[in-house]
Scaffold this motif. Sequence first.
Motif, PDB file in Angstrom:
ATOM      1  N   GLY A 174       9.033 -17.086   7.201  1.00  0.00           N
ATOM      2  CA  GLY A 174       7.460 -16.896   7.105  1.00  0.00           C
ATOM      3  C   GLY A 174       7.078 -15.600   7.655  1.00  0.00           C
ATOM      4  N   THR A 223       1.118 -11.608   8.195  1.00  0.00           N
ATOM      5  CA  THR A 223       1.053 -12.511   7.002  1.00  0.00           C
ATOM      6  C   THR A 223       2.186 -13.374   6.624  1.00  0.00           C
ATOM      7  N   SER A 224       1.887 -14.698   6.515  1.00  0.00           N
ATOM      8  CA  SER A 224       2.837 -15.453   6.198  1.00  0.00           C
ATOM      9  C   SER A 224       3.604 -15.426   4.911  1.00  0.00           C
ATOM     10  N   GLY A 226       5.684 -17.710   3.697  1.00  0.00           N
ATOM     11  CA  GLY A 226       5.786 -19.231   3.299  1.00  0.00           C
ATOM     12  C   GLY A 226       6.454 -19.855   4.258  1.00  0.00           C
ATOM     13  N   ASN A 228       6.747 -23.985   6.753  1.00  0.00           N
ATOM     14  CA  ASN A 228       6.259 -25.372   6.710  1.00  0.00           C
ATOM     15  C   ASN A 228       4.926 -25.344   7.732  1.00  0.00           C
ATOM     16  N   TYR A 230       2.417 -22.480   7.776  1.00  0.00           N
ATOM     17  CA  TYR A 230       1.396 -21.779   6.891  1.00  0.00           C
ATOM     18  C   TYR A 230       1.885 -21.446   5.734  1.00  0.00           C
ATOM     19  N   LYS A 231       0.894 -21.265   4.797  1.00  0.00           N
ATOM     20  CA  LYS A 231       0.822 -21.001   3.285  1.00  0.00           C
ATOM     21  C   LYS A 231       1.351 -19.631   3.195  1.00  0.00           C
ATOM     22  N   LYS A 232       1.987 -19.196   2.201  1.00  0.00           N
ATOM     23  CA  LYS A 232       2.400 -17.937   1.795  1.00  0.00           C
ATOM     24  C   LYS A 232       1.243 -17.244   1.452  1.00  0.00           C
ATOM     25  N   THR A 234      -0.870 -16.407   3.996  1.00  0.00           N
ATOM     26  CA  THR A 234      -2.103 -16.649   4.998  1.00  0.00           C
ATOM     27  C   THR A 234      -2.020 -15.675   6.003  1.00  0.00           C
TER      28      THR A 234
END
Length: 275
Positions: A174, A223-224, A226, A228, A230-232, A234
């Motif tokens: 991520g 920016t993530s 994606g 486990n 932080y959501k993509k 974020t």
Amino acid sequence: AVPAGPTAAEAAASAVNSQLAPYGAGWIPALSKEETEVSFRYFPKAAKAAQAARPPQAAPAKAAPVAAAAAKPYIGPRPKIITRKGWGADEKLREKGFVYTKSIKAAFVHHTATGNNYTCSQAPSVLRGIYRYHVKSSGWRDFGYNFAVDKCGNIYEGRAGGVAKPVLGAHTLGFNTNSMGVAVIGTYSKSNPPAAVLTAVAKLTAWKLGLHGVNPTSTTYLTSGGGNLYKKGTKVKLRTISGHRDGFATECPGARLYGKLATARTSSAKYQGRL
């Protein structure tokens, strides 16, 4: 019999470090802070970023151009780095070519979760095993981490592409974009990392983050992609020297090593000349 020359993959892996060490070198030599600043001209984009990161200083109008020209970047002395050639990486294992990210805004520190009883002369063998696992078992294009550090404080080139370049790694799901991964060989959940490890991490990050104008004691936003934690998509505020667990739900880099990262940040900033 005529000895076989290097393969195309071996030649490519060495050539990307040609500005730092002779072709086929087993290590990239350390430089003093002054020598590192002189060599900084090879990285004009990084130099521009480092210069922009310095706080503005008041000066008479006539003296401003001179002050700007004389200002030095916040960059630590380049440490000795053992190359892939030096630790015996089999260049036939990895995928061809190199993949880069835009910049290096943060460093994620890991441990390899392997044994601590190795001798430092055995560290290259440990790295070769991890490398094969990453490629053959995990299906990655190359060694996952950008750098590795053994318990004696030796620093190793990880993923191929050039130690001074923003090579895209596979170390923090991520958050591989615009970051680098540093893995300390061993397990540091209940064992304290040796002082040599913290010194090596500090020196490495002072140099590499310094190439991109990054303060080791500050924070940044990534920016993530994606994972486990932080959501993509974020936008996450992270320390510029973070632990693996800061971007991904894991025990890595071990509680004892994680607890020492504040020390590494301060030391790294001192090597850069910020403190």
